[in-house]
Design a protein around this motif. Structure first.
Motif, PDB file in Angstrom:
ATOM      1  N   LYS A  84      32.288 -37.738  95.801  1.00 29.40           N
ATOM      2  CA  LYS A  84      33.763 -37.145  96.637  1.00 29.40           C
ATOM      3  C   LYS A  84      34.914 -37.524  95.922  1.00 29.40           C
ATOM      4  O   LYS A  84      35.601 -37.205  96.158  1.00 29.40           O
ATOM      5  N   LYS A  85      34.358 -38.797  95.492  1.00 31.35           N
ATOM      6  CA  LYS A  85      36.010 -39.660  95.012  1.00 31.35           C
ATOM      7  C   LYS A  85      36.591 -38.606  94.147  1.00 31.35           C
ATOM      8  O   LYS A  85      37.107 -38.757  92.824  1.00 31.35           O
ATOM      9  N   TYR A  86      36.017 -37.491  92.795  1.00 32.44           N
ATOM     10  CA  TYR A  86      36.185 -37.031  92.124  1.00 32.44           C
ATOM     11  C   TYR A  86      36.511 -35.651  92.326  1.00 32.44           C
ATOM     12  O   TYR A  86      36.008 -34.998  93.302  1.00 32.44           O
ATOM     13  N   THR A  87      37.909 -35.346  91.602  1.00 34.06           N
ATOM     14  CA  THR A  87      38.277 -34.488  91.830  1.00 34.06           C
ATOM     15  C   THR A  87      37.698 -33.134  90.752  1.00 34.06           C
ATOM     16  O   THR A  87      37.623 -31.782  91.122  1.00 34.06           O
ATOM     17  N   ILE A  88      37.278 -33.446  89.648  1.00 32.59           N
ATOM     18  CA  ILE A  88      37.218 -32.060  88.755  1.00 32.59           C
ATOM     19  C   ILE A  88      35.699 -32.412  88.893  1.00 32.59           C
ATOM     20  O   ILE A  88      35.038 -33.775  88.264  1.00 32.59           O
ATOM     21  N   HIS A  89      35.064 -31.380  87.784  1.00 33.35           N
ATOM     22  CA  HIS A  89      33.711 -31.155  88.040  1.00 33.35           C
ATOM     23  C   HIS A  89      33.081 -29.562  87.336  1.00 33.35           C
ATOM     24  O   HIS A  89      33.694 -29.294  87.239  1.00 33.35           O
ATOM     25  N   GLY A  90      32.492 -30.126  86.775  1.00 30.41           N
ATOM     26  CA  GLY A  90      31.860 -29.984  85.624  1.00 30.41           C
ATOM     27  C   GLY A  90      30.189 -29.198  85.650  1.00 30.41           C
ATOM     28  O   GLY A  90      29.722 -30.188  85.826  1.00 30.41           O
ATOM     29  N   ILE A  91      29.863 -27.755  84.949  1.00 32.92           N
ATOM     30  CA  ILE A  91      27.892 -28.442  84.110  1.00 32.92           C
ATOM     31  C   ILE A  91      28.072 -28.521  82.907  1.00 32.92           C
ATOM     32  O   ILE A  91      28.513 -28.717  81.628  1.00 32.92           O
ATOM     33  N   ASP A  92      26.587 -28.796  82.423  1.00 31.23           N
ATOM     34  CA  ASP A  92      26.446 -28.641  80.466  1.00 31.23           C
ATOM     35  C   ASP A  92      24.950 -27.900  80.846  1.00 31.23           C
ATOM     36  O   ASP A  92      23.982 -27.065  82.244  1.00 31.23           O
ATOM     37  N   VAL A  93      25.222 -26.689  79.656  1.00 35.08           N
ATOM     38  CA  VAL A  93      23.732 -25.714  79.877  1.00 35.08           C
ATOM     39  C   VAL A  93      23.390 -25.752  79.158  1.00 35.08           C
ATOM     40  O   VAL A  93      24.566 -25.448  78.059  1.00 35.08           O
ATOM     41  N   SER A  94      22.119 -25.049  78.298  1.00 35.96           N
ATOM     42  CA  SER A  94      21.882 -24.417  77.213  1.00 35.96           C
ATOM     43  C   SER A  94      20.937 -22.854  77.606  1.00 35.96           C
ATOM     44  O   SER A  94      21.141 -22.583  78.037  1.00 35.96           O
ATOM     45  N   TYR A  95      20.276 -23.143  76.104  1.00 32.40           N
ATOM     46  CA  TYR A  95      19.013 -21.526  76.454  1.00 32.40           C
ATOM     47  C   TYR A  95      18.592 -21.334  77.555  1.00 32.40           C
ATOM     48  O   TYR A  95      17.853 -20.857  78.261  1.00 32.40           O
ATOM     49  N   TYR A  96      17.998 -22.799  78.032  1.00 34.37           N
ATOM     50  CA  TYR A  96      17.515 -23.323  79.123  1.00 34.37           C
ATOM     51  C   TYR A  96      18.354 -22.052  80.599  1.00 34.37           C
ATOM     52  O   TYR A  96      17.250 -21.742  81.289  1.00 34.37           O
ATOM     53  N   GLN A  97      18.811 -21.966  80.725  1.00 36.56           N
ATOM     54  CA  GLN A  97      19.242 -21.672  82.190  1.00 36.56           C
ATOM     55  C   GLN A  97      19.646 -20.091  81.601  1.00 36.56           C
ATOM     56  O   GLN A  97      19.896 -19.240  82.602  1.00 36.56           O
ATOM     57  N   GLY A  98      18.933 -19.513  80.597  1.00 37.71           N
ATOM     58  CA  GLY A  98      18.814 -17.658  79.852  1.00 37.71           C
ATOM     59  C   GLY A  98      20.877 -17.664  80.264  1.00 37.71           C
ATOM     60  O   GLY A  98      21.928 -18.235  79.735  1.00 37.71           O
ATOM     61  N   LYS A  99      20.662 -15.812  80.644  1.00 42.87           N
ATOM     62  CA  LYS A  99      22.368 -15.634  80.160  1.00 42.87           C
ATOM     63  C   LYS A  99      22.345 -15.635  82.362  1.00 42.87           C
ATOM     64  O   LYS A  99      22.125 -15.683  82.710  1.00 42.87           O
ATOM     65  N   ILE A 100      24.493 -15.819  81.666  1.00 44.69           N
ATOM     66  CA  ILE A 100      24.935 -16.488  82.890  1.00 44.69           C
ATOM     67  C   ILE A 100      25.975 -15.491  82.805  1.00 44.69           C
ATOM     68  O   ILE A 100      26.390 -14.571  82.065  1.00 44.69           O
ATOM     69  N   ASN A 101      26.765 -14.931  84.285  1.00 45.73           N
ATOM     70  CA  ASN A 101      27.226 -14.487  84.931  1.00 45.73           C
ATOM     71  C   ASN A 101      28.124 -15.675  84.848  1.00 45.73           C
ATOM     72  O   ASN A 101      28.676 -16.186  85.554  1.00 45.73           O
ATOM     73  N   TRP A 102      29.451 -15.810  84.047  1.00 44.64           N
ATOM     74  CA  TRP A 102      30.407 -17.379  84.046  1.00 44.64           C
ATOM     75  C   TRP A 102      31.331 -16.574  84.679  1.00 44.64           C
ATOM     76  O   TRP A 102      32.600 -17.529  85.675  1.00 44.64           O
ATOM     77  N   GLN A 103      31.789 -15.368  85.610  1.00 43.63           N
ATOM     78  CA  GLN A 103      32.404 -15.119  86.458  1.00 43.63           C
ATOM     79  C   GLN A 103      32.339 -15.819  87.583  1.00 43.63           C
ATOM     80  O   GLN A 103      33.036 -15.938  88.871  1.00 43.63           O
ATOM     81  N   LYS A 104      30.785 -15.533  88.178  1.00 43.07           N
ATOM     82  CA  LYS A 104      30.205 -16.159  89.086  1.00 43.07           C
ATOM     83  C   LYS A 104      30.480 -17.255  89.380  1.00 43.07           C
ATOM     84  O   LYS A 104      30.293 -18.138  90.068  1.00 43.07           O
ATOM     85  N   VAL A 105      30.090 -18.311  88.327  1.00 44.33           N
ATOM     86  CA  VAL A 105      30.462 -19.500  88.460  1.00 44.33           C
ATOM     87  C   VAL A 105      31.597 -19.974  88.514  1.00 44.33           C
ATOM     88  O   VAL A 105      31.462 -20.519  89.156  1.00 44.33           O
TER      89      VAL A 105
END
Length: 288
Positions: A84-105
């Motif tokens: 919780k000490k960190y306020t900015i979070h993110g992800i990393d993706v590749s083909y493994y995640q398939g087709k992503i709905n970025w709006q929902k993300v």
């Protein structure tokens, strides 16, 4: 006259002694004796107490960790613990995640945690292009997620050639995060050879983009082969399921702390990351 017929003698069946269930009782007692003996053997076994002790110690450590670091807690929506000490979070993706709905993300939020950035795999070695890169690179920024592209480095291949290939695929522009080189293994070459090729990659990309690339690697790989060798490169370190990254905070910019996050709009688990800094520091990371 016919001889006088005698009445048939009726013989009584010999009386049987009542069965008092001795055999059944004896068998029942024998089974109980065997069961009790087995339980005693288990209870007296050092392996049993070792197993119980191990479970107790594990539970105690879990309770102790939670007690000592209340800022490391489970977020049900993401299905992982997040520092919780960190306020900015993110992800990393590749083909493994398939087709992503970025709006929902982008819309996903749990308490104070939401997705602010994404690192997207672009290339690997000197020939492989991630099949979902172009789509992710186009769609993620549309919803307001800051993006950076990464190259999966192969130490057996020429570093400069890999850098050229990466930049042929990725068009790095203002508003992007710095490019990333992902180095995780020696691929059979010496540590020295790996570092030479990696240095060539970093030098070429920086020369062409005017931005020093971020180096991604695991904590152990960094400690074994890269510590003290990359003082001028921003670091992104993988170190999972811990409340704290075991590395001086002044040395790293991003921390990949889990590889099992569940994100709305993505059909597979995802790596989850924290940025080492506030919003002002994060804005300084963005290419101007």
């Amino acid at each position: 006259m016919p001889p006088e017929r005698k009445k048939p003698v009726v013989r009584k069946a010999p009386a049987r002694k009542p069965n008092k269930g001795k055999k059944k009782s004896n068998r029942f007692l024998t089974q109980w004796k065997i069961a009790i003996a087995g339980i005693l053997l288990i209870l007296l076994s050092p392996f049993y107490y070792g197993y119980i002790l191990k479970g107790f110690v594990g539970t105690w450590r879990w309770i102790k960790d939670i007690g000592e670091d209340p800022n490391y807690r489970t977020y049900e929506s993401f299905s992982i613990k997040i520092p919780k000490k960190y306020t900015i979070h993110g992800i990393d993706v590749s083909y493994y995640q398939g087709k992503i709905n970025w709006q929902k993300v982008k819309e996903m939020r749990d308490d104070d945690v939401s997705i602010r950035f994404a690192f997207i795999k672009a290339t690997e070695g000197i020939l492989q292009v991630d099949p979902y890169f172009q789509r992710n690179w186009r769609e993620a920024p549309k919803v307001g997620i800051a993006c950076g592209a990464y190259h999966f480095f192969r130490p057996k291949r020429d570093g400069k050639t890999q850098a050229k290939f990466f930049l042929q695929v990725v068009n790095i522009e203002k508003g992007d995060l710095p490019p990333v080189v992902d180095v995780e293994s020696l691929d059979g070459v010496s540590p020295l050879r790996m570092r030479l090729e990696l240095s060539d990659f970093l030098t070429y990309v920086e020369m062409k983009t005017k931005v020093r690339p971020i180096v991604y690697t695991g904590l152990k790989f960094y400690e074994d082969y890269l510590e003290g060798k990359l003082d001028d490169s921003p670091l992104w370190i993988a170190h999972y399921y811990q409340p704290k990254l075991r590395l001086d905070k002044s040395r790293w910019k991003f921390w990949q702390h889990s590889d099992k996050a569940k994100i709305n709009g993505i059909g597979h688990v995802v790596d989850f990351n924290a940025f080492n800094g506030d919003s002002t520091a994060f804005e300084k990371m963005i290419i101007k």
